[in-house]
Design a protein around this motif. Sequence first.
Motif, PDB file in Angstrom:
ATOM      1  N   ALA A  55       0.818  -1.218   0.000  1.00  0.00           N
ATOM      2  CA  ALA A  55       0.000   0.000   0.000  1.00  0.00           C
ATOM      3  C   ALA A  55       0.849   1.264   0.000  1.00  0.00           C
ATOM      4  O   ALA A  55       0.368   2.340  -0.375  1.00  0.00           O
ATOM      5  CB  ALA A  55      -0.925   0.002   1.217  1.00  0.00           C
ATOM      6  N   ALA A  56       2.111   1.158   0.405  1.00  0.00           N
ATOM      7  CA  ALA A  56       2.990   2.325   0.443  1.00  0.00           C
ATOM      8  C   ALA A  56       3.630   2.610  -0.901  1.00  0.00           C
ATOM      9  O   ALA A  56       4.112   3.728  -1.131  1.00  0.00           O
ATOM     10  CB  ALA A  56       4.079   2.125   1.505  1.00  0.00           C
ATOM     11  N   THR A  57       3.633   1.630  -1.803  1.00  0.00           N
ATOM     12  CA  THR A  57       4.351   1.794  -3.069  1.00  0.00           C
ATOM     13  C   THR A  57       3.502   1.543  -4.300  1.00  0.00           C
ATOM     14  O   THR A  57       3.987   1.711  -5.415  1.00  0.00           O
ATOM     15  CB  THR A  57       5.556   0.829  -3.120  1.00  0.00           C
ATOM     16  N   SER A  58       2.235   1.167  -4.125  1.00  0.00           N
ATOM     17  CA  SER A  58       1.419   0.752  -5.257  1.00  0.00           C
ATOM     18  C   SER A  58       0.020   1.332  -5.173  1.00  0.00           C
ATOM     19  O   SER A  58      -0.616   1.301  -4.117  1.00  0.00           O
ATOM     20  CB  SER A  58       1.348  -0.783  -5.286  1.00  0.00           C
ATOM     21  N   SER A  59      -0.473   1.823  -6.322  1.00  0.00           N
ATOM     22  CA  SER A  59      -1.822   2.367  -6.368  1.00  0.00           C
ATOM     23  C   SER A  59      -2.891   1.322  -6.077  1.00  0.00           C
ATOM     24  O   SER A  59      -3.778   1.546  -5.253  1.00  0.00           O
ATOM     25  CB  SER A  59      -2.069   3.020  -7.734  1.00  0.00           C
ATOM     26  N   PRO A  60      -2.875   0.141  -6.712  1.00  0.00           N
ATOM     27  CA  PRO A  60      -3.878  -0.855  -6.336  1.00  0.00           C
ATOM     28  C   PRO A  60      -3.709  -1.362  -4.912  1.00  0.00           C
ATOM     29  O   PRO A  60      -4.694  -1.702  -4.249  1.00  0.00           O
ATOM     30  CB  PRO A  60      -3.683  -1.979  -7.367  1.00  0.00           C
ATOM     31  N   GLY A  61      -2.468  -1.396  -4.429  1.00  0.00           N
ATOM     32  CA  GLY A  61      -2.260  -1.775  -3.036  1.00  0.00           C
ATOM     33  C   GLY A  61      -2.935  -0.805  -2.087  1.00  0.00           C
ATOM     34  O   GLY A  61      -3.587  -1.206  -1.109  1.00  0.00           O
ATOM     35  N   LEU A  62      -2.803   0.495  -2.364  1.00  0.00           N
ATOM     36  CA  LEU A  62      -3.481   1.508  -1.556  1.00  0.00           C
ATOM     37  C   LEU A  62      -4.986   1.382  -1.703  1.00  0.00           C
ATOM     38  O   LEU A  62      -5.732   1.494  -0.718  1.00  0.00           O
ATOM     39  CB  LEU A  62      -3.017   2.903  -1.980  1.00  0.00           C
ATOM     40  N   GLY A  63      -5.463   1.143  -2.931  1.00  0.00           N
ATOM     41  CA  GLY A  63      -6.893   0.987  -3.152  1.00  0.00           C
ATOM     42  C   GLY A  63      -7.483  -0.159  -2.350  1.00  0.00           C
ATOM     43  O   GLY A  63      -8.582  -0.058  -1.804  1.00  0.00           O
ATOM     44  N   PHE A  64      -6.746  -1.270  -2.263  1.00  0.00           N
ATOM     45  CA  PHE A  64      -7.225  -2.422  -1.506  1.00  0.00           C
ATOM     46  C   PHE A  64      -7.254  -2.114  -0.012  1.00  0.00           C
ATOM     47  O   PHE A  64      -8.180  -2.519   0.703  1.00  0.00           O
ATOM     48  CB  PHE A  64      -6.343  -3.636  -1.801  1.00  0.00           C
ATOM     49  N   LEU A  65      -6.244  -1.383   0.472  1.00  0.00           N
ATOM     50  CA  LEU A  65      -6.278  -0.931   1.869  1.00  0.00           C
ATOM     51  C   LEU A  65      -7.507  -0.056   2.112  1.00  0.00           C
ATOM     52  O   LEU A  65      -8.216  -0.225   3.117  1.00  0.00           O
ATOM     53  CB  LEU A  65      -4.997  -0.149   2.198  1.00  0.00           C
ATOM     54  N   LEU A  66      -7.800   0.854   1.186  1.00  0.00           N
ATOM     55  CA  LEU A  66      -8.950   1.739   1.347  1.00  0.00           C
ATOM     56  C   LEU A  66     -10.267   0.968   1.275  1.00  0.00           C
ATOM     57  O   LEU A  66     -11.248   1.343   1.929  1.00  0.00           O
ATOM     58  CB  LEU A  66      -8.917   2.841   0.295  1.00  0.00           C
ATOM     59  N   ALA A  67     -10.294  -0.111   0.496  1.00  0.00           N
ATOM     60  CA  ALA A  67     -11.492  -0.956   0.476  1.00  0.00           C
ATOM     61  C   ALA A  67     -11.763  -1.512   1.865  1.00  0.00           C
ATOM     62  O   ALA A  67     -12.907  -1.557   2.320  1.00  0.00           O
ATOM     63  CB  ALA A  67     -11.318  -2.091  -0.531  1.00  0.00           C
ATOM     64  N   SER A  68     -10.704  -1.920   2.558  1.00  0.00           N
ATOM     65  CA  SER A  68     -10.881  -2.462   3.915  1.00  0.00           C
ATOM     66  C   SER A  68     -11.304  -1.374   4.898  1.00  0.00           C
ATOM     67  O   SER A  68     -12.102  -1.631   5.807  1.00  0.00           O
ATOM     68  CB  SER A  68      -9.597  -3.148   4.388  1.00  0.00           C
ATOM     69  N   VAL A  69     -10.795  -0.157   4.712  1.00  0.00           N
ATOM     70  CA  VAL A  69     -11.224   0.957   5.562  1.00  0.00           C
ATOM     71  C   VAL A  69     -12.697   1.259   5.317  1.00  0.00           C
ATOM     72  O   VAL A  69     -13.471   1.473   6.259  1.00  0.00           O
ATOM     73  CB  VAL A  69     -10.361   2.207   5.303  1.00  0.00           C
TER      74      VAL A  69
END
Length: 364
Positions: A181-195
């Motif tokens: 999530a710190a280095t990737s746009s989809p990684g951040l998006g998946f973190l935000l999905a959980s939020v």
Amino acid sequence: MSTTRKFAGAALAAALGVTTLSACGGGGATDKSAGDAPASKTVTLVSHDSFNATEAVLKEFEQQSGYTVKVLKSGDAGAALNQEILTKGSPRGDVFFGVDNTLLSRALDNGIFTPYEAKGLGEVKPEFQLDKEHRVTPIDSGDVCVNYDKAYFAEKKIAPPQTLDDLIKPEYKNLLVTENAATSSPGLGFLLASVGKYGEDGWKDYWSKLKANGVEVVDGWEQAYNERFSGSAGGKKAKGDRPLVVSYASSPPVEVLYADPQPAEAPTGVATGTCFRQIEFAGLLKGAKNEEGGKALLDFLIGKKFQEDMPLQMFVNPVAKDAALPELFTKHGVVIEKPENVTPDTIAKNREQWVKAWTSLVVK
């Protein structure tokens, strides 16, 4: 958002041995120096590296408007936005394309845009119009979602997961790979999905359970999708052994597009209850040298011609109500009815601390 998703199309094509210009922005966009036309008749679009349009589509705008389009690509979305913030009031162009809802509040708080209500905005779906002051205009949307390898689940006689809750069940242990999530746009998006799903008080507990269930974290989309994921063309060549990956809802149509021969059915599916919606915007830059040209370009970007060109050029969905999706998307894609959502203001206030907390919990 967009840099990763559109790069994904190019990387997938490369994995299949297909030459493509569309996803990486190399083929269609007209990129002329300011000296090729009088300054007042050149309109400059500043964007991330992955902007692309069919040459004929941009030519049509140039012929109808009398403006020559210059596209100035400036790295990924975050880097491009940073440059515009640093040059606030003396922008490098007239219109900026590529700020999404994960970065929107930062752009608006820095005041880099001049309000303009684009012609045709009434044809844009209301749920995409996040700025009531019209400092930015919604252009496209896309969904970060877990993709699954259909063959794996058919062979194992296990139903593929459909929701975030499913991913922490024992039958999916050691099956999922996601991006940092710190280095990737989809990684951040998946973190935000959980939020969005579990709230600010519950997402950490969810990730603790996901970690205990064997989630693998890699740096970026290319490694996750084209090396670790067993369902993609690249992953098959790399002998990837993870049948679940964080990617995009548009990934299955892309798998079909670049396959030779094209299969009757996409080899991958989408877990529709795992998604976070990203919305991408463009805005008239404050201090633009060609403000009228910039307004005309914004009108064009939400017009039917450009909106219908985008899906196969940038692997995104149109926001205009009257824009039709290509058959490839309607046949092999999915419609995400209820993606998770986090407001841009909430993201802006918490993004840094969420990523730090996620890193400590999941990576370290």
